[in-house]
Scaffold this motif. Structure first.
Motif, short mmCIF file in Angstrom:
data_model
loop_
_atom_site.label_atom_id
_atom_site.label_comp_id
_atom_site.label_asym_id
_atom_site.label_seq_id
_atom_site.Cartn_x
_atom_site.Cartn_y
_atom_site.Cartn_z
N ALA A 100 12.76 12.08 4.59
CA ALA A 100 11.62 12.19 5.48
C ALA A 100 10.54 13.01 4.78
N GLY A 101 9.36 12.43 4.63
CA GLY A 101 8.29 13.13 3.93
C GLY A 101 6.95 12.94 4.63
N ALA A 102 6.15 14.00 4.65
CA ALA A 102 4.80 13.94 5.21
C ALA A 102 3.80 14.17 4.08
N MET A 103 3.87 13.33 3.08
CA MET A 103 3.08 13.51 1.86
C MET A 103 1.68 12.94 1.97
N ASP A 104 1.50 11.93 2.86
CA ASP A 104 0.21 11.24 2.93
C ASP A 104 -0.43 11.29 4.31
N SER A 105 0.24 11.97 5.27
CA SER A 105 -0.29 12.01 6.63
C SER A 105 0.18 13.31 7.28
N ASP A 106 -0.03 13.43 8.60
CA ASP A 106 0.40 14.66 9.28
C ASP A 106 1.74 14.52 9.96
N ASN A 107 2.43 13.38 9.79
CA ASN A 107 3.77 13.23 10.33
C ASN A 107 4.69 12.68 9.25
N THR A 108 6.00 12.84 9.45
CA THR A 108 6.96 12.37 8.45
C THR A 108 7.18 10.87 8.55
N ASP A 109 7.34 10.25 7.39
CA ASP A 109 7.66 8.83 7.28
C ASP A 109 8.90 8.67 6.41
N VAL A 110 9.49 7.46 6.45
CA VAL A 110 10.63 7.16 5.60
C VAL A 110 10.13 6.93 4.17
N CYS A 111 10.67 7.69 3.24
CA CYS A 111 10.30 7.55 1.83
C CYS A 111 11.57 7.38 1.01
N ILE A 112 11.44 6.82 -0.18
CA ILE A 112 12.58 6.71 -1.09
C ILE A 112 12.18 7.16 -2.49
N TYR A 113 13.13 7.77 -3.15
CA TYR A 113 13.00 8.07 -4.58
C TYR A 113 13.94 7.13 -5.32
N SER A 136 10.56 6.78 -9.48
CA SER A 136 9.34 6.59 -8.68
C SER A 136 9.59 6.95 -7.23
N ILE A 137 8.51 7.23 -6.51
CA ILE A 137 8.57 7.58 -5.09
C ILE A 137 7.74 6.57 -4.31
N GLN A 138 8.26 6.12 -3.19
CA GLN A 138 7.55 5.15 -2.37
C GLN A 138 7.67 5.51 -0.90
N ARG A 139 6.55 5.45 -0.21
CA ARG A 139 6.54 5.64 1.24
C ARG A 139 6.72 4.28 1.89
N LEU A 140 7.68 4.14 2.82
CA LEU A 140 8.05 2.84 3.38
C LEU A 140 7.55 2.61 4.80
N THR A 141 7.23 3.67 5.54
CA THR A 141 6.75 3.50 6.91
C THR A 141 5.45 4.27 7.09
N ILE A 174 15.30 3.73 17.72
CA ILE A 174 16.07 3.58 16.48
C ILE A 174 15.54 2.35 15.74
N TRP A 175 15.37 2.49 14.42
CA TRP A 175 14.79 1.43 13.61
C TRP A 175 15.64 1.22 12.36
N SER A 176 15.44 0.05 11.74
CA SER A 176 16.04 -0.21 10.43
C SER A 176 14.97 -0.71 9.48
N LEU A 177 15.28 -0.65 8.19
CA LEU A 177 14.31 -1.05 7.17
C LEU A 177 15.07 -1.67 6.01
N ASN A 178 14.70 -2.90 5.67
CA ASN A 178 15.30 -3.57 4.53
C ASN A 178 14.49 -3.25 3.27
N LEU A 179 15.16 -2.86 2.19
CA LEU A 179 14.46 -2.42 0.99
C LEU A 179 13.71 -3.55 0.29
N ILE A 180 14.10 -4.79 0.56
CA ILE A 180 13.41 -5.92 -0.07
C ILE A 180 12.17 -6.29 0.73
N GLU A 181 12.34 -6.49 2.02
CA GLU A 181 11.22 -6.90 2.86
C GLU A 181 10.30 -5.73 3.23
N LYS A 182 10.88 -4.54 3.31
CA LYS A 182 10.13 -3.32 3.63
C LYS A 182 9.32 -3.43 4.92
#
Length: 308
Positions: free
Chosen positions: A65-78, A84-89, A126-134
């Protein structure tokens, strides 16, 4: 992120943007007594949660969980391979990482509505996220029943189906959920606490508390019960105030009485006691089985304030 045993820094991730820091300052205020007022910014609590950072089973990705680009946390992956780091939500609510699918293709996470000191992180959905479709996939939510504060992902019956206990305080439903569709089966509707699932993800031991405990009003009498997924039967094992924990390498359920806390039993999946361990103070019990299942390290006893 450190690489061991060299302990060299592989990646440093700044989790809070300037926007997020400003939000924290605004929500806390200068003279705020968080513990007495009972509130805290959920952005902070989602970062401090034990489930805030979780490696994928294949070891390639770290979900966090990271709030790197906004004021709330989003799902991110390293990405451990690409470094590399990517914000997914980019949703409006803070998030908490809940788990990975066994094949490392799906992330399950909670959308957090707010935080209170007494109830902890309150769950909107509750949510899910597929790494391919994102593409985030809505699975289930509190709907009209109010915010949840229980979502226990108990285990996976396949790479795309998991079992969870969801609801308020004690849990209100034991459900099977498809990561691409939502609830596929409700195994039990009612208040259950201390739910634990066996290795084959088919047998459930759950404890039921007395009426009114933490605001729960179960239909069943207090006791320890055995459930089978895809079956409507729920069978009492022991009546009273019990707790169970499945020990995967031992392939047994550890069972103990919360009132007469002097003994520990190991039950098989059929609900029969196989081994009795006497003289165990089961207050604050922590069980650590060895990988080969031959040993169990037991930490137990009531801590005394001011003593070692």
């Amino acid at each position: 992120i450190y690489e061991i045993p060299q302990m060299t820094v592989v990646q440093k991730i700044t989790l809070l943007s300037d926007q997020a820091k400003e939000r924290v300052r605004n929500e806390l205020g200068e003279e705020r007594d968080v513990y007495n007022e009972g509130e805290n910014p959920s952005v902070l609590e989602s970062l401090l949660s034990p489930r805030a950072y979780m490696w994928s089973p294949d070891g390639r990705y770290l979900a966090f969980a990271g709030a790197m680009d906004s004021d709330n946390t989003d799902v991110c992956i390293y990405d451990n391979q690409q470094k590399s780091i990517q914000r997914l939500t980019s949703g409006p609510l803070d998030v908490e990482i809940t788990g990975w699918s066994p094949d490392s293709n799906w992330i399950v996470y909670e959308a957090i509505s707010r935080y209170t000191f007494m109830a902890g992180l309150l769950i909107d959905s509750i949510w899910s996220l597929n790494l391919i479709e994102k593409q985030p996939q809505y699975l289930l939510g509190s709907d009209d029943s109010g915010e949840w504060n229980v979502f226990d992902l108990l285990g996976w019956t396949s790479s795309e189906t998991f079992v969870a206990n969801v609801g308020k305080w004690c849990g209100e439903k034991l459900v099977e959920v498809k990561v691409d569709k939502g609830i596929s089966h409700i195994s039990y509707s009612g208040y259950l606490g201390g739910v634990t699932l066996d290795e084959d993800k088919q047998i459930v031991f759950a404890s039921v508390a007395e009426d009114g405990y933490l605001g729960c009003f179960p239909e069943l009498d207090p006791g320890l019960y055995r459930l089978t997924l895809h079956s409507d039967s729920i069978v009492p094992i022991e009546m009273g105030y019990w707790r169970a924990e499945y020990l995967d390498t031992v392939n047994k359920f550890a069972v103990w009485d919360l009132v007469d806390s002097n003994n520990l039993w190991l039950y098989d999946a059929e609900g029969s006691p196989a081994i009795e361990i006497n003289g165990i103070d089961t207050d604050n019990l922590v069980l650590n089985p060895s990988p080969d299942g031959k040993w169990i390290v037991i930490s137990a006893g009531t801590p005394v304030v001011g003593s070692k």
